[in-house]
Design an enzyme around this catalytic site. Structure first.
Site, PDB file in Angstrom:
ATOM      1  N   TYR A 161       5.034  10.165 -28.272  1.00  0.00           N
ATOM      2  CA  TYR A 161       5.966  10.513 -29.548  1.00  0.00           C
ATOM      3  C   TYR A 161       6.428  12.036 -29.380  1.00  0.00           C
ATOM      4  O   TYR A 161       7.530  12.219 -29.573  1.00  0.00           O
ATOM      5  CB  TYR A 161       4.971  10.599 -30.542  1.00  0.00           C
ATOM      6  CG  TYR A 161       5.384  10.567 -31.931  1.00  0.00           C
ATOM      7  CD1 TYR A 161       6.290   9.649 -32.615  1.00  0.00           C
ATOM      8  CD2 TYR A 161       5.162  11.680 -32.973  1.00  0.00           C
ATOM      9  CE1 TYR A 161       7.025   9.741 -33.839  1.00  0.00           C
ATOM     10  CE2 TYR A 161       5.727  11.922 -34.110  1.00  0.00           C
ATOM     11  CZ  TYR A 161       6.533  10.795 -34.453  1.00  0.00           C
ATOM     12  OH  TYR A 161       7.258  11.090 -35.776  1.00  0.00           O
ATOM     13  N   ARG A 172      -2.205   6.253 -41.137  1.00  0.00           N
ATOM     14  CA  ARG A 172      -1.830   7.853 -41.576  1.00  0.00           C
ATOM     15  C   ARG A 172      -2.969   7.966 -42.562  1.00  0.00           C
ATOM     16  O   ARG A 172      -3.301   7.162 -43.261  1.00  0.00           O
ATOM     17  CB  ARG A 172      -0.585   7.698 -41.949  1.00  0.00           C
ATOM     18  CG  ARG A 172       0.409   8.088 -40.530  1.00  0.00           C
ATOM     19  CD  ARG A 172       1.936   8.093 -41.042  1.00  0.00           C
ATOM     20  NE  ARG A 172       2.485   7.080 -41.314  1.00  0.00           N
ATOM     21  CZ  ARG A 172       4.006   6.902 -41.179  1.00  0.00           C
ATOM     22  NH1 ARG A 172       4.693   8.170 -41.318  1.00  0.00           N
ATOM     23  NH2 ARG A 172       4.609   6.015 -41.544  1.00  0.00           N
ATOM     24  N   THR A 227       4.760  13.334 -44.496  1.00  0.00           N
ATOM     25  CA  THR A 227       5.525  12.817 -45.812  1.00  0.00           C
ATOM     26  C   THR A 227       4.840  11.456 -45.998  1.00  0.00           C
ATOM     27  O   THR A 227       4.429  10.715 -45.213  1.00  0.00           O
ATOM     28  CB  THR A 227       7.118  12.643 -45.428  1.00  0.00           C
ATOM     29  OG1 THR A 227       7.616  13.654 -45.150  1.00  0.00           O
ATOM     30  CG2 THR A 227       7.467  12.148 -46.816  1.00  0.00           C
ATOM     31  N   TYR A 251      24.573  16.873 -26.794  1.00  0.00           N
ATOM     32  CA  TYR A 251      25.674  16.256 -26.902  1.00  0.00           C
ATOM     33  C   TYR A 251      26.646  16.952 -28.030  1.00  0.00           C
ATOM     34  O   TYR A 251      27.775  17.120 -27.864  1.00  0.00           O
ATOM     35  CB  TYR A 251      25.405  14.894 -27.776  1.00  0.00           C
ATOM     36  CG  TYR A 251      25.318  13.864 -26.797  1.00  0.00           C
ATOM     37  CD1 TYR A 251      24.403  13.414 -25.818  1.00  0.00           C
ATOM     38  CD2 TYR A 251      26.494  12.842 -26.927  1.00  0.00           C
ATOM     39  CE1 TYR A 251      24.367  12.510 -25.142  1.00  0.00           C
ATOM     40  CE2 TYR A 251      26.636  11.780 -26.159  1.00  0.00           C
ATOM     41  CZ  TYR A 251      25.402  11.400 -25.301  1.00  0.00           C
ATOM     42  OH  TYR A 251      25.451  10.419 -24.354  1.00  0.00           O
ATOM     43  N   HIS A 259       3.221   1.967 -44.443  1.00  0.00           N
ATOM     44  CA  HIS A 259       2.566   0.708 -44.182  1.00  0.00           C
ATOM     45  C   HIS A 259       0.866   0.801 -44.461  1.00  0.00           C
ATOM     46  O   HIS A 259       0.408   1.994 -44.052  1.00  0.00           O
ATOM     47  CB  HIS A 259       2.790   0.657 -42.733  1.00  0.00           C
ATOM     48  CG  HIS A 259       2.497  -0.865 -42.309  1.00  0.00           C
ATOM     49  ND1 HIS A 259       1.071  -1.317 -42.289  1.00  0.00           N
ATOM     50  CD2 HIS A 259       3.319  -1.928 -41.923  1.00  0.00           C
ATOM     51  CE1 HIS A 259       1.207  -2.457 -41.910  1.00  0.00           C
ATOM     52  NE2 HIS A 259       2.640  -3.014 -41.530  1.00  0.00           N
ATOM     53  N   ASP A 291      17.568  -3.612 -31.419  1.00  0.00           N
ATOM     54  CA  ASP A 291      16.631  -2.508 -30.874  1.00  0.00           C
ATOM     55  C   ASP A 291      17.553  -1.316 -30.604  1.00  0.00           C
ATOM     56  O   ASP A 291      18.565  -1.655 -29.671  1.00  0.00           O
ATOM     57  CB  ASP A 291      15.828  -3.086 -29.848  1.00  0.00           C
ATOM     58  CG  ASP A 291      14.780  -2.224 -29.189  1.00  0.00           C
ATOM     59  OD1 ASP A 291      15.016  -0.877 -29.121  1.00  0.00           O
ATOM     60  OD2 ASP A 291      13.546  -2.750 -28.929  1.00  0.00           O
ATOM     61  N   VAL A 292      17.280  -0.364 -31.016  1.00  0.00           N
ATOM     62  CA  VAL A 292      18.103   0.946 -30.622  1.00  0.00           C
ATOM     63  C   VAL A 292      18.158   1.450 -29.131  1.00  0.00           C
ATOM     64  O   VAL A 292      18.986   2.150 -28.677  1.00  0.00           O
ATOM     65  CB  VAL A 292      17.940   2.055 -31.603  1.00  0.00           C
ATOM     66  CG1 VAL A 292      18.398   1.790 -33.040  1.00  0.00           C
ATOM     67  CG2 VAL A 292      16.507   2.935 -31.436  1.00  0.00           C
TER      68      VAL A 292
END
Ligand code: NAD
Ligand code: UDP
Length: 321
Positions: free
Chosen positions: A149, A190, A179, A163, A185, A62-63
């Site tokens: 989001y 979408r 896109t 940064y 999925h 998990d980032v």
């Protein structure tokens, strides 16, 4: 004898729709790929064909947590992209955007490496300027259902530029417009995947609102091409740069096109428009054209045909299982 080391590229969110196509392309170009994903919305199916590739490595991670790996470049695609998925756990969505960006930027800082951010047209919110140019600051509701989001991605852009200014990290920030293509999925809500899956199953196509809202749909191959071109530009080209297909369609026209191409006799049913649903969206891609000598090539009809073929095959396979 001089040996040149192949670049090792980290693709965060590499098991998702866009990340898996990017991984395909990077491997084709001879790079090594480290795919990092927590499988929140991505699937092993998207990367099944890569698991035995000698230059492909998968790390479940998990980032939101720091990451200690050695790579030469980073692409950050980790974040659910469909409204249904990013609104299912909105706090996690903000964490993924903001903490994910911080952790990957921290990694880029330690490694002194270039980092790409998959930002979004959602940073423009429900825009008052049409088509959207990069100079436009947007019209975003900070407290609505889409805010986790939109604001998460806006904060991530801020982190990327800070940064860059403070630590001189080479950054590439792309604002991606809608896109579509194979490996979306099927249940992510979408519009392109919804309409195709509904049409193939002879279910009603769910049109939100009256269908007059517009979007501009880019086929995935066109998008991956421009991302690679952007990544290979000199360090002074940081973005943010719009990427997408500028041909605009109403959602009603998209529904009719899907019905025509699938030959489905499904009816269209009208449902309430979700809150803060942008009324119109079309990228101004002048910068991308100029800097990357790029133009989207795949017309909607052709892209939809490939996507319909993918979903038809998936349907048949799932029935056989
Ligand atoms: P996707 O949901 O298919 O892919 C996202 C991937 O990120 C998935 O594999 C998911 O499991 C992974 N992920 C989510 N949270 C994570 C976390 N905390 N740690 C590690 N992995 C995590 O969506 P996509 O359409 O491929 O979008 C990819 C990126 O591109 C996203 O950042 C999205 O915001 C951006 N984007 C996509 C579009 C589009 O139209 N597809 C448009 C604008 C921006
Ligand atoms: N939409 C629709 N029916 C669906 C799914 C989406 O009419 O089954 C509409 C949605 O309200 C929006 C547009 O299609 O106006 C694009 O929706 P999507 O979720 O694909 O992307 P985004 O709103 O994030 O651009």
């Amino acid at each position: 004898m001089k040996t040149t080391k192949r670049k090792r590229i980290l693709v965060a969110g590499g098991a998702g729709f866009l990340g898996s196509h990017l991984s395909d392309r990077l491997l084709q170009e001879g790079y090594e790929v480290l795919c990092v994903d927590n499988f929140q919305t991505g699937t092993r199916d998207n990367i099944l064909h890569l698991l035995d590739h000698p230059s492909f490595e998968l790390l479940r991670h998990d980032v939101c947590l720091p990451l200690h790996v050695e790579v030469d470049e980073i692409y950050n695609f980790a974040c659910p992209a469909s409204p249904i998925h990013y609104q299912a756990d909105p706090i996690q969505t903000t964490k993924t955007s903001v903490l994910g960006a911080l952790n990957l930027l921290g990694l880029a800082k330690r490694l002194k490496c270039k980092i790409f951010q998959a930002s979004t047209s959602e940073v423009y919110g429900d825009p008052h300027v049409h088509p959207q140019r990069e100079e436009y600051w947007g019209n975003v509701n900070p407290v609505g259902y889409r805010s986790c989001y939109d604001e998460g991605k806006r904060c991530a852009e801020t982190l990327f530029f800070d940064y860059h200014r403070v630590h001189h990290i080479p950054i590439k920030v792309a604002r991606i417009f809608n896109t579509y293509g194979p490996r979306m999925h099927p249940n992510d809500g979408r519009v392109v995947s919804n309409f195709i899956v509904q049409a193939l199953n002879n279910q009603p196509l769910t049109l939100y609102g009256n269908g007059s809202q517009t979007r501009s749909f880019c086929y995935v191959d066109d998008l991956i091409e421009v991302i690679l071109r952007f990544m290979n530009t000199p360090p002074n080209i940081t973005g943010p740069i719009n990427i997408g297909n500028p041909t605009e369609y109403s959602v009603l026209d998209l529904a009719r096109e899907v019905l025509r191409l699938t030959g489905s006799s499904s009816p269209i049913i009208f449902q309430p428009l979700p809150s803060d649903d942008p009324k119109q969206r079309r990228p101004d891609i002048s910068k991308a054209r100029l800097l990357f000598h790029w133009e989207p090539k795949v017309p909607l009809e052709q892209g939809l045909q490939s996507t319909i073929a993918y979903f038809s095959k998936s349907e048949v396979e799932s029935r056989q299982c």
